[in-house]
Design an enzyme around this catalytic site. Structure first.
Site, PDB file in Angstrom:
ATOM      1  N   CYS A 108       0.862  -1.185   0.000  1.00  0.00           N
ATOM      2  CA  CYS A 108       0.000   0.000   0.000  1.00  0.00           C
ATOM      3  C   CYS A 108       0.892   1.227   0.000  1.00  0.00           C
ATOM      4  O   CYS A 108       2.070   1.145   0.321  1.00  0.00           O
ATOM      5  CB  CYS A 108      -0.876   0.026   1.246  1.00  0.00           C
ATOM      6  SG  CYS A 108      -1.876  -1.451   1.417  1.00  0.00           S
ATOM      7  N   ARG A 146       1.720   1.591  -5.902  1.00  0.00           N
ATOM      8  CA  ARG A 146       1.867   0.653  -4.780  1.00  0.00           C
ATOM      9  C   ARG A 146       0.564  -0.070  -4.445  1.00  0.00           C
ATOM     10  O   ARG A 146       0.553  -1.011  -3.650  1.00  0.00           O
ATOM     11  CB  ARG A 146       2.350   1.404  -3.535  1.00  0.00           C
ATOM     12  CG  ARG A 146       3.685   2.086  -3.713  1.00  0.00           C
ATOM     13  CD  ARG A 146       4.096   2.757  -2.439  1.00  0.00           C
ATOM     14  NE  ARG A 146       4.336   1.796  -1.391  1.00  0.00           N
ATOM     15  CZ  ARG A 146       5.472   1.159  -1.196  1.00  0.00           C
ATOM     16  NH1 ARG A 146       6.494   1.381  -1.991  1.00  0.00           N
ATOM     17  NH2 ARG A 146       5.602   0.291  -0.213  1.00  0.00           N
ATOM     18  N   TRP A 148      -3.888  -1.758  -1.417  1.00  0.00           N
ATOM     19  CA  TRP A 148      -3.859  -3.029  -2.140  1.00  0.00           C
ATOM     20  C   TRP A 148      -4.342  -4.049  -1.111  1.00  0.00           C
ATOM     21  O   TRP A 148      -3.616  -4.385  -0.180  1.00  0.00           O
ATOM     22  CB  TRP A 148      -2.435  -3.326  -2.617  1.00  0.00           C
ATOM     23  CG  TRP A 148      -2.338  -4.498  -3.532  1.00  0.00           C
ATOM     24  CD1 TRP A 148      -2.552  -4.518  -4.882  1.00  0.00           C
ATOM     25  CD2 TRP A 148      -1.977  -5.838  -3.178  1.00  0.00           C
ATOM     26  NE1 TRP A 148      -2.357  -5.779  -5.369  1.00  0.00           N
ATOM     27  CE2 TRP A 148      -2.003  -6.602  -4.356  1.00  0.00           C
ATOM     28  CE3 TRP A 148      -1.643  -6.464  -1.982  1.00  0.00           C
ATOM     29  CZ2 TRP A 148      -1.709  -7.963  -4.367  1.00  0.00           C
ATOM     30  CZ3 TRP A 148      -1.348  -7.817  -1.990  1.00  0.00           C
ATOM     31  CH2 TRP A 148      -1.385  -8.554  -3.181  1.00  0.00           C
ATOM     32  N   ASN A 181       0.447  -0.111   6.105  1.00  0.00           N
ATOM     33  CA  ASN A 181       0.902  -0.998   5.028  1.00  0.00           C
ATOM     34  C   ASN A 181       1.448  -2.252   5.699  1.00  0.00           C
ATOM     35  O   ASN A 181       2.166  -2.147   6.687  1.00  0.00           O
ATOM     36  CB  ASN A 181       2.010  -0.271   4.243  1.00  0.00           C
ATOM     37  CG  ASN A 181       2.623  -1.118   3.151  1.00  0.00           C
ATOM     38  OD1 ASN A 181       2.014  -2.090   2.691  1.00  0.00           O
ATOM     39  ND2 ASN A 181       3.817  -0.753   2.731  1.00  0.00           N
ATOM     40  N   GLY A 182       1.112  -3.426   5.189  1.00  0.00           N
ATOM     41  CA  GLY A 182       1.600  -4.666   5.814  1.00  0.00           C
ATOM     42  C   GLY A 182       0.462  -5.362   6.542  1.00  0.00           C
ATOM     43  O   GLY A 182      -0.704  -5.112   6.264  1.00  0.00           O
ATOM     44  N   GLU A 241      10.994 -14.090 -18.848  1.00  0.00           N
ATOM     45  CA  GLU A 241      10.701 -12.685 -18.548  1.00  0.00           C
ATOM     46  C   GLU A 241       9.695 -12.123 -19.572  1.00  0.00           C
ATOM     47  O   GLU A 241       8.793 -11.358 -19.214  1.00  0.00           O
ATOM     48  CB  GLU A 241      12.005 -11.875 -18.555  1.00  0.00           C
ATOM     49  CG  GLU A 241      11.857 -10.372 -18.620  1.00  0.00           C
ATOM     50  CD  GLU A 241      11.043  -9.755 -17.488  1.00  0.00           C
ATOM     51  OE1 GLU A 241      10.750 -10.466 -16.504  1.00  0.00           O
ATOM     52  OE2 GLU A 241      10.675  -8.574 -17.604  1.00  0.00           O
ATOM     53  N   LYS A 296       6.134 -10.275 -18.699  1.00  0.00           N
ATOM     54  CA  LYS A 296       5.747  -8.942 -19.182  1.00  0.00           C
ATOM     55  C   LYS A 296       4.393  -9.009 -19.888  1.00  0.00           C
ATOM     56  O   LYS A 296       3.524  -8.182 -19.659  1.00  0.00           O
ATOM     57  CB  LYS A 296       6.822  -8.454 -20.146  1.00  0.00           C
ATOM     58  CG  LYS A 296       7.415  -7.140 -20.057  1.00  0.00           C
ATOM     59  CD  LYS A 296       7.981  -6.497 -18.840  1.00  0.00           C
ATOM     60  CE  LYS A 296       7.663  -6.981 -17.498  1.00  0.00           C
ATOM     61  NZ  LYS A 296       8.689  -7.011 -16.530  1.00  0.00           N
ATOM     62  N   GLU A 349       1.413  -9.945 -17.359  1.00  0.00           N
ATOM     63  CA  GLU A 349       1.005  -9.000 -16.320  1.00  0.00           C
ATOM     64  C   GLU A 349       0.310  -7.756 -16.860  1.00  0.00           C
ATOM     65  O   GLU A 349      -0.540  -7.196 -16.179  1.00  0.00           O
ATOM     66  CB  GLU A 349       2.175  -8.617 -15.408  1.00  0.00           C
ATOM     67  CG  GLU A 349       3.214  -7.745 -16.039  1.00  0.00           C
ATOM     68  CD  GLU A 349       4.351  -7.391 -15.087  1.00  0.00           C
ATOM     69  OE1 GLU A 349       4.112  -7.265 -13.882  1.00  0.00           O
ATOM     70  OE2 GLU A 349       5.494  -7.241 -15.569  1.00  0.00           O
ATOM     71  N   HIS A 360       9.688 -32.210 -24.879  1.00  0.00           N
ATOM     72  CA  HIS A 360       9.453 -33.026 -23.684  1.00  0.00           C
ATOM     73  C   HIS A 360       8.079 -32.737 -23.084  1.00  0.00           C
ATOM     74  O   HIS A 360       7.819 -33.113 -21.942  1.00  0.00           O
ATOM     75  CB  HIS A 360      10.559 -32.777 -22.650  1.00  0.00           C
ATOM     76  CG  HIS A 360      11.920 -33.097 -23.197  1.00  0.00           C
ATOM     77  ND1 HIS A 360      12.318 -34.380 -23.456  1.00  0.00           N
ATOM     78  CD2 HIS A 360      12.938 -32.294 -23.591  1.00  0.00           C
ATOM     79  CE1 HIS A 360      13.548 -34.364 -23.959  1.00  0.00           C
ATOM     80  NE2 HIS A 360      13.934 -33.099 -24.061  1.00  0.00           N
ATOM     81  N   LYS A 419       3.415  -2.513  -7.271  1.00  0.00           N
ATOM     82  CA  LYS A 419       4.814  -2.384  -7.680  1.00  0.00           C
ATOM     83  C   LYS A 419       5.783  -2.988  -6.680  1.00  0.00           C
ATOM     84  O   LYS A 419       6.728  -3.660  -7.041  1.00  0.00           O
ATOM     85  CB  LYS A 419       5.119  -0.897  -7.878  1.00  0.00           C
ATOM     86  CG  LYS A 419       6.539  -0.592  -8.313  1.00  0.00           C
ATOM     87  CD  LYS A 419       6.728  -0.870  -9.763  1.00  0.00           C
ATOM     88  CE  LYS A 419       8.144  -0.639 -10.241  1.00  0.00           C
ATOM     89  NZ  LYS A 419       8.435  -1.473 -11.417  1.00  0.00           N
TER      90      LYS A 419
HETATM   91  C1  F6R Z   1       7.372  -7.689 -13.058  1.00  0.00           C
HETATM   92  C2  F6R Z   1       7.869  -7.116 -11.825  1.00  0.00           C
HETATM   93  C3  F6R Z   1       8.048  -7.990 -10.650  1.00  0.00           C
HETATM   94  C4  F6R Z   1       9.266  -7.542  -9.837  1.00  0.00           C
HETATM   95  C5  F6R Z   1       9.340  -8.328  -8.523  1.00  0.00           C
HETATM   96  C6  F6R Z   1      10.555  -7.953  -7.711  1.00  0.00           C
HETATM   97  O1  F6R Z   1       7.386  -6.758 -14.096  1.00  0.00           O
HETATM   98  O2  F6R Z   1       8.101  -5.935 -11.741  1.00  0.00           O
HETATM   99  O3  F6R Z   1       8.150  -9.316 -11.014  1.00  0.00           O
HETATM  100  O4  F6R Z   1      10.410  -7.740 -10.594  1.00  0.00           O
HETATM  101  O5  F6R Z   1       8.192  -8.100  -7.771  1.00  0.00           O
HETATM  102  O6  F6R Z   1      10.531  -6.610  -7.360  1.00  0.00           O
HETATM  103  P1  F6R Z   1      11.860  -5.850  -6.951  1.00  0.00           P
HETATM  104  O7  F6R Z   1      12.759  -5.835  -8.130  1.00  0.00           O
HETATM  105  O8  F6R Z   1      11.403  -4.498  -6.530  1.00  0.00           O
HETATM  106  O9  F6R Z   1      12.465  -6.638  -5.819  1.00  0.00           O
END
Ligand code: F6R
Length: 626
Positions: A2, A28, A74, A100-101, A504, A508, A511, A527, A621
């Site tokens: 949050c 966030r 969140w 937050n938490g 990766e 992308k 998400e 496989h 994020k």
């Molecule tokens: C995907 C993404 C997440 C972060 C992950 C780690 O686009 O952003 O998978 O990479 O949550 O976050 P950080 O790098 O902040 O530890």
């Protein structure tokens, strides 16, 4: 997960300040928002709603207001409803709390408070906080002490910010989630300098803050307390970080940091941060994600232009370690996985990747001479912090590669390397990933005693990225996204460092566009996964001009033979490709350039499917909960 923001000080538009700051923290959490302001008559007014804060105008929330807290949520405990949105108030309405938490033991506390006559309006764990503080305040008449003793009852990782109308104070405490204070002095020049060089102590506090019935002192400076710096960046670049287990109390006149456990005061230095407001804004771009993809024209070079002595020190730490582990989550984890290949190919040195969330089981392998390399954009990810704790318990050293300067991970590591990508606001990580890859590859070159060669390669790669991200190229990917946007499944294959980039790519695309995407090692198709291929299934092959080029080409042919629509991301064109996305030949740095067209493609897939790429559903994020 949050966003928390509070203000106390000399400005008289606190409602507007916190609402505008909340918009910069919305990455966030964005399922609901709320603001509490101290009105002129001393009462608290609360505005909250579900959904994004979007275009809400805070200027009308309260007139002539100098004390406010705000929150973007969140949801963890309790659904997304207006009642569950923060702030939550005490029974007497003098205390407003944002959080937050998780307060893990909230049910037990709630039971006790109900028995004492407290009434609860929401299903959240957060609501116990103002009520418990209220209970403690009745005993002591000292607001900061009441927050402290309440915090001693909570278990779990959290950050709390409480507003008290009677004493006109803000009190914040943290045990796991980030909190940063911004200091804006009226009429005084900003005294802090570059990070790490400043030693300006906090102003002395002549009296305990928050005492009942004391005369309210007129604020003579402004304090902002937030989960992240962009919230207050338009006002100040002078910050003070709360460490875990610390709290802070301020009335806009003075500020005191202290230890939650012992109550002892903690000296706190001020740090000048280097981010600019412009870096944190999206400028002419429609979305932060596209802006941050474009930032890679410069950000890769910033990750590479590091102090060479520092890079050699880090390489030496890896050389001396008896066992090196690389951990990260999600996208950062994929950078770690690619680095396994970098260290193998460039330095012939064995390192082990492990997803941070899985790392605690690996503690059996750790010794004091082991090294843990953690990679994180935010520097606040709970699973990464837990991995660090595991390593520290075993006496192992920790090297952190992070983007956010001053973040918890950056401060708690034994060695820290900043990738300097600048603020990343879109939920999907783009420029942080390429910065992480560049930094890891640079270290691998240093370990192989070829630092200059690595630096030259990476700076050339940076220039290639700058050329590649031209309007025509972006338009071409937009057109491809148009052709693909109605497909529900998409597969990506790669080998060597392109294998983690295939994974990766899937992250992308999933998400931001919600298309079902999966990344595989090309050699694994036969496989099992090849059974998924039907006539016209889009499959992307990530390739370079390298020792595995022919292998991945064979895998692409296997897919084509089953009817797949092959999109090749490659420096060279091959007949098997139905579509060719040309990328520069970057040699060992190929992973860095190959992921960029996929980021652009994912962005356009999201936009063309009507999704907001900056704020995907169910995600936030910074993942500060486990
Ligand atoms: C995907 C993404 C997440 C972060 C992950 C780690 O686009 O952003 O998978 O990479 O949550 O976050 P950080 O790098 O902040 O530890």
């Amino acid at each position: 997960m949050c966003g928390i923001f509070g203000y106390v000080g000399t400005r008289r538009n606190a409602g507007e300040i916190v609402v505008e700051g909340l918009k910069r923290l919305e990455y966030r959490g964005y399922d609901s928002w709320g603001v509490a302001c101290k009105e002129q008559n001393g009462s608290v007014s609360v505005n909250k709603d579900i959904g994004r804060i979007g275009t809400v105008d805070g200027s009308g929330f309260c007139q002539d207001c100098a004390l406010a807290v705000a929150h973007t949520r969140w949801a963890t405990h309790g659904g997304v409803t207006q009642l569950n949105a923060h702030p939550h108030l005490s029974c007497d309405g003098t205390i407003a709390v944002v959080h937050n938490g998780i307060v893990e033991n909230y049910l037990e506390i709630k039971r006790e408070l109900k028995a004492k006559g407290h009434t609860f309006l929401s299903e959240t764990d957060t609501e116990v906080i103002p009520h418990l503080i209220e209970e403690k305040y009745k005993e002591t008449g000292d607001f900061a002490a009441a927050v402290r003793t309440a915090c001693l009852h909570f278990t779990g990782r959290y950050a709390v910010l409480a507003l008290h109308t009677e004493s006109n104070t803000l009190v914040a405490a943290r045990t796991g989630s980030p909190l940063i204070v911004g200091v804006e002095r009226e009429g005084l020049e900003n005294r802090a300098t570059e990070i790490g060089k400043s030693q300006v102590p906090s102003p002395a506090c002549p009296a305990k803050l928050g005492e009942r019935n004391r005369e309210s002192r007129v604020p003579h400076q402004s304090y902002f307390i937030a989960s992240d710096i962009p919230a207050f960046l338009p006002f100040t670049k002078t910050v003070q970080y709360l460490d875990d287990g610390e709290m802070v109390v301020t009335d806009g006149h003075s500020i005191i940091f202290s230890d939650i456990e012992t109550g002892e005061e903690r000296p706190k230095r001020e740090i000048g941060i280097t981010w600019s407001v412009e870096q944190a804004e999206k400028g002419d771009f429609d979305h932060y994600m596209l802006k941050e993809i474009m930032d890679q024209k410069e950000s890769v070079a910033r990750a590479v232009n590091q102090d060479e002595t520092q890079i050699m020190t880090l390489a030496q730490a890896i050389r001396n370690a008896q066992g090196t582990f690389l951990v990260g989550c999600g996208t950062a984890g994929k950078a770690c996985m690619a680095a396994e290949y970098f260290f193998s190919v460039v330095a012939e040195h064995h390192v082990n990747f492990c997803a941070a969330s899985e790392f605690k089981v690996y503690h059996h392998f750790l010794k004091p001479a082991s090294l843990l390399i953690v990679v994180s954009q935010s520097g606040e990810t709970a699973d990464v912090l837990e991995a660090m704790e595991v390593a520290k318990r075993k006496g192992s050293k920790v090297l952190a590669i992070v983007n956010v300067e001053g973040s918890t991970i950056a401060r708690e590591a034994d060695y820290t390397l900043l990738i300097r990508a600048g603020p990343e606001r879109a939920v999907a990580s783009t420029k942080a990933l390429t910065g992480q890859l560049a930094a890891l590859l640079l270290i691998a070159y240093a370990l192989g005693d070829r630092l200059q060669e690595g630096k030259t390669l990476l700076l050339e790669t940076s220039a290639q990225i700058s050329d590649m991200l031209n309007p025509r190229y972006v338009e071409r990917l937009s057109k491809l996204a148009e052709d693909m946007k109605d497909r529900e499944d998409l597969y990506i294959i790669g080998k060597s460092w392109n294998y983690p980039m295939a994974m990766e790519s899937a992250i992308k695309i999933q998400e931001v566009s919600y298309v079902h995407a999966e990344g595989f090692a090309g050699g694994e198709l036969k496989h099992g996964p090849i059974a998924l291929i039907e006539e016209g299934t889009p499959c992307i092959a990530l390739m370079g001009k390298d020792e595995v080029q022919m292998d991945i080409l064979s895998n692409a042919m296997e897919l084509k033979a089953r009817g797949a629509w092959i999109i090749g991301v490659s420096p060279e064109r091959f007949e098997v490709f139905d579509e060719w996305i040309k990328v520069p030949d970057a040699g060992v740095a190929q992973a860095i350039v190959n992921i960029i067209p996929i980021q652009v493609l994912a962005y356009f897939l999201a936009v063309k499917r009507g999704k907001d790429p900056d704020m995907p559903r169910n995600l936030a994020k910074s993942v500060t909960v486990k």
